[in-house]
Design an enzyme around this catalytic site. Sequence first.
Site, PDB file in Angstrom:
ATOM      1  CG  ASP A  58      -3.220  -9.894   5.661  1.00  0.00           C
ATOM      2  OD1 ASP A  58      -1.671 -10.654   6.548  1.00  0.00           O
ATOM      3  OD2 ASP A  58      -3.495 -10.534   4.957  1.00  0.00           O
ATOM      4  CE  LYS A  60      -0.801 -12.617   4.803  1.00  0.00           C
ATOM      5  NZ  LYS A  60      -1.143 -11.316   3.802  1.00  0.00           N
ATOM      6  CG  ASP A  63      12.511  -8.069  11.493  1.00  0.00           C
ATOM      7  OD1 ASP A  63      13.574  -8.735  12.521  1.00  0.00           O
ATOM      8  OD2 ASP A  63      12.409  -7.582  10.748  1.00  0.00           O
ATOM      9  N   GLY A 190     -11.999 -10.617  -0.531  1.00  0.00           N
ATOM     10  CA  GLY A 190     -10.903  -9.111  -0.790  1.00  0.00           C
ATOM     11  C   GLY A 190     -12.033  -8.854  -2.629  1.00  0.00           C
TER      12      GLY A 190
END
Length: 211
Positions: A58, A60, A63, A190
């Site tokens: 993860d 994310k 770019d 989580g």
Amino acid sequence: MTELILSLDVTGLKEALRIAGACAPEIDAIKVGYPLALAAGLGIAGELAGFGLPLIADFKVADIPNTNTLICEQVFAAGFSAVIAQGFPGPDSVAACVEAAHAHGGECYVVAEMSHPGALTFFSAGVPERLCEIVAETGADGIIAPATRPERVRALRALIGKKKILSPGIGAQGGDPAEIAPLVDGMIVGRSIYGAADPAAAARTYAPYRR
Ligand code: 3DU
């Protein structure tokens, strides 16, 4: 099938391995984000490989296409089986992640809408819907959609059809597994697991929602 994905956001290698080992029989995949990867290094994928579960990076990724390719090559070379990318940099940036993932037999998920209150500042007004179009255009494997807003998950499901939806925001952020599990392919959890005194027992409480 609704999978249970443990978001392993702890920052100690020993703690991560202890929690992953205890929870492994109760979960379907492990998600590693910046907290653990920055603390333990990308080699964490190799350390976790022994549990025999898919590993989702993860990061994310957000770019330009060339940099996304370079990032994803590192992710998959390390042993991850999936990567999460942001879609807002545009279809070419997402396509770079999808191509790298598929070249390694992996998957790429795109954040369509985030789960926290402030997400609505930018993930609104048709943006998540446009991000779902990018998922279709690029051949990405699915989306990340908010367990804190089941009505939005339903709306996005109508757009992406059979592609997978992985959904964070259950437990600590207030999302209800009973409501969200029937709508998604993966529940990302989580703190309510890794923060529990007995993480394996906490993971087992999600068993009724794993179909
Ligand atoms: O709130 P929890 O402790 O259950 O963790 C949720 C995880 O999912 C955490 O790693 C967070 O960075 C990630 N995530 C979201 O919570 C919301 C999103 O929209 C995308 C990822």
